[in-house]
Design an enzyme around this catalytic site. Structure first.
Site, PDB file in Angstrom:
ATOM      1  N   GLN A  48       0.817  -1.206   0.000  1.00  0.00           N
ATOM      2  CA  GLN A  48       0.000   0.000   0.000  1.00  0.00           C
ATOM      3  C   GLN A  48       0.850   1.254   0.000  1.00  0.00           C
ATOM      4  OE1 GLN A  48      -3.442   0.171  -0.477  1.00  0.00           O
ATOM      5  NE2 GLN A  48      -2.794  -1.884  -1.026  1.00  0.00           N
TER       6      GLN A  48
ATOM      7  N   HIS B 198       1.777   2.860  -3.376  1.00  0.00           N
ATOM      8  CA  HIS B 198       0.779   3.536  -4.210  1.00  0.00           C
ATOM      9  C   HIS B 198       1.076   5.024  -4.339  1.00  0.00           C
ATOM     10  CE1 HIS B 198      -2.283   0.795  -5.599  1.00  0.00           C
ATOM     11  NE2 HIS B 198      -2.308   0.190  -4.432  1.00  0.00           N
TER      12      HIS B 198
ATOM     13  N   GLU C  34      -9.693   1.366   4.482  1.00  0.00           N
ATOM     14  CA  GLU C  34     -10.035   0.951   3.131  1.00  0.00           C
ATOM     15  C   GLU C  34      -9.793  -0.558   2.981  1.00  0.00           C
ATOM     16  OE1 GLU C  34      -8.665   2.017  -1.460  1.00  0.00           O
ATOM     17  OE2 GLU C  34      -7.290   2.368   0.217  1.00  0.00           O
ATOM     18  N   HIS C  35      -8.607  -1.009   3.356  1.00  0.00           N
ATOM     19  CA  HIS C  35      -8.261  -2.430   3.340  1.00  0.00           C
ATOM     20  C   HIS C  35      -7.919  -2.863   4.763  1.00  0.00           C
ATOM     21  CE1 HIS C  35      -6.832  -0.730  -0.580  1.00  0.00           C
ATOM     22  NE2 HIS C  35      -7.504  -1.762  -1.063  1.00  0.00           N
TER      23      HIS C  35
ATOM     24  N   ASP D  44      -6.752  -6.322  -5.141  1.00  0.00           N
ATOM     25  CA  ASP D  44      -6.443  -5.216  -6.042  1.00  0.00           C
ATOM     26  C   ASP D  44      -6.600  -5.614  -7.496  1.00  0.00           C
ATOM     27  OD1 ASP D  44      -5.982  -2.974  -4.582  1.00  0.00           O
ATOM     28  OD2 ASP D  44      -3.813  -2.942  -4.832  1.00  0.00           O
TER      29      ASP D  44
ATOM     30  N   HIS E 259     -53.905  16.688   0.154  1.00  0.00           N
ATOM     31  CA  HIS E 259     -53.609  15.249   0.117  1.00  0.00           C
ATOM     32  C   HIS E 259     -54.882  14.442   0.384  1.00  0.00           C
ATOM     33  CE1 HIS E 259     -49.430  16.468   0.246  1.00  0.00           C
ATOM     34  NE2 HIS E 259     -49.011  15.212   0.253  1.00  0.00           N
TER      35      HIS E 259
END
Length: 437
Positions: free
Chosen positions: A260, A263, A327-328, A361, A420
């Site tokens: 990670q 990235h 996220e992960h 991924d 109504h």
């Protein structure tokens, strides 16, 4: 990695430990992003050409990826690379095809039918990052579910390389998935182009895809504008949390963290474990692996934000994970499946030592477009449903309307909404022939 003892921290200190680096500098980015978005709205294609030169170092002849560039992209890939793309598409298609929601039809009372159906979004924008690393896998993750959902207009934007072409793997992956409108635009300017449209780039109703803090800020900005485009989720810089016990393989843990960190410099990696000796072993494995990695400079920057949290028990580790909402989330423990049962807030969970985040991924089948910044507390990972909207239908017969009349009349008048009540009463009044008396 910075090491902290969770039990020694007060609530404020714990909050600081879990703070994402990209969020810390969000205010400095938002002003510049607004300038870019406004410029694209005002200047259209001219702004995209200019920003490509200014920010990507690319002098473009055309924004659109044409047929010749598609052919050249395919020719640039090896047979093995094309096969890997094809395998990933197959697996992701298999998992996402199972996500179709069946229509719902319920007769709530005799003569009153309520239904819910799904309709594809008419036009969607797919953003594929390619700044520090091209991401053909993201092209697949966006193209496959949008195709299964049946979206008739699919527009993809991806940053140009300095040679003026889009990344060949991204183009090939997108084209294989049926995407025919591919444009060379990156960052906040690509988001603005898809949100508002230009002479070349079509306007869409919703924008999908991950990106850096600039992309996320742009998606948030245009989503707040009724004239802009909705966003899928806040999906920014990548992040991972690994929960490990004393028996976890430190090399596996280290490489999951490094996966990670590579990235981008604003990626966030965290280790939560019950054993400080494991932290030392993991750090040694990081030191051993780092010099041989091509993106080691990016990783080193990301690791300046990395944290190892020492907790008394694995139950405490899950509490930390649910507070952080990663996220992960990777579980490298003796009984990971049992631990997973307690996880309430994570984009995607990777269970056991044989499930590196890498498989998610690329090709396990799940989607890797996931909420970051802690938004996994309320958002889910990308799915076919995100490319559709649900619509309800209802139909009442006259007997069914009579059945509901007392309830409608009472509630309408309870709320002071007499029209109504009268809209229903008029339908029950006798006609000239007395048929509805």
């Amino acid at each position: 990695m910075r090491i902290v003892d969770w039990t020694s921290l007060d609530d404020a200190a714990r909050s600081r430990v879990l703070q994402r680096p990209a969020v810390q500098r969000g205010d400095s980015i938002s002003h510049r992003v607004r300038e870019i978005v406004d410029r694209v709205r005002a200047e259209g294609d001219a702004a995209l050409f200019s920003l490509a030169a200014e920010l990507d170092g690319a002098k473009l002849d055309s924004l659109r990826v044409d047929a010749d560039e598609v052919k050249a992209a395919a020719a640039a890939l090896s047979a093995d690379e094309k096969q890997a793309i094809a395998t990933a598409i197959d697996n992701i298609t298999r998992f996402h095809a199972a996500q179709h929601a069946a229509p719902i039809r319920v007769e709530t009372v005799p003569g009153v039918i309520c239904e819910r159906i799904s309709k594809p979004l008419r036009s969607v924008g797919l953003y594929v990052p390619a700044g520090t690393a091209p991401l053909p896998s993201t092209a697949i993750m966006l193209a496959v579910p949008s195709g299964i959902a049946g979206c008739p207009v699919r527009v993809m934007c991806t940053p140009p390389r300095p040679d003026g072409r889009a990344d060949p793997a991204v183009v090939t992956a997108a084209w294989t998935c049926g995407i025919r409108d591919i444009y060379k635009a990156g960052g906040a300017q690509a988001i603005a182009a898809m949100a508002y449209g230009t002479a070349t780039v079509p306007k869409v109703v919703k924008i999908f895809g991950p990106g850096n803090a600039w992309v996320t800020a742009a998606k948030t900005l245009v989503a707040a504008d009724p004239a802009g485009a909705a966003l899928d989720m806040p999906a920014g810089p990548s992040e991972v949390m690994v929960i490990a016990d004393r028996d976890a393989n430190p090399r596996y843990v280290a490489l999951d963290l490094l996966s990670q960190a590579e990235h981008g410099p604003d990626s966030h990696v965290m280790l939560v474990c019950t054993d400080q000796a494991l932290v030392s072993a993991v750090q040694a494995e990081i030191d051993r692996a780092l010099p041989g990695l091509p993106r080691r400079d990016t990783i080193r920057t990301a690791l300046t934000h990395a944290v190892a949290v020492i907790v008394p028990t694995l139950a405490d580790a899950v509490t930390v994970a649910n507070d952080y909402a990663p996220e992960h989330l990777i579980l490298q423990t003796a009984e990971p499946r049992a631990l997973a049962a307690g996880v309430d807030t994570a984009g995607s969970v990777f269970i056991g030592e044989w499930t590196p985040e890498s498989v998610g991924d690329y090709c396990s089948g799940t989607n890797h477009v996931l909420p970051t910044y802690g938004y996994a507390r309320a958002y889910s990972g990308l799915s076919v449903a995100d490319f559709q909207r649900r619509m309800t239908l209802q139909e009442a017969t006259l007997p069914g309307l009579r059945t509901l009349a007392p309830t409608v009349r009472t509630l309408a008048r309870l709320e002071g909404l007499e029209a109504h009540a009268q809209a229903l009463a008029a339908r029950l009044e006798p006609t000239d022939s007395g048929q509805r008396a």
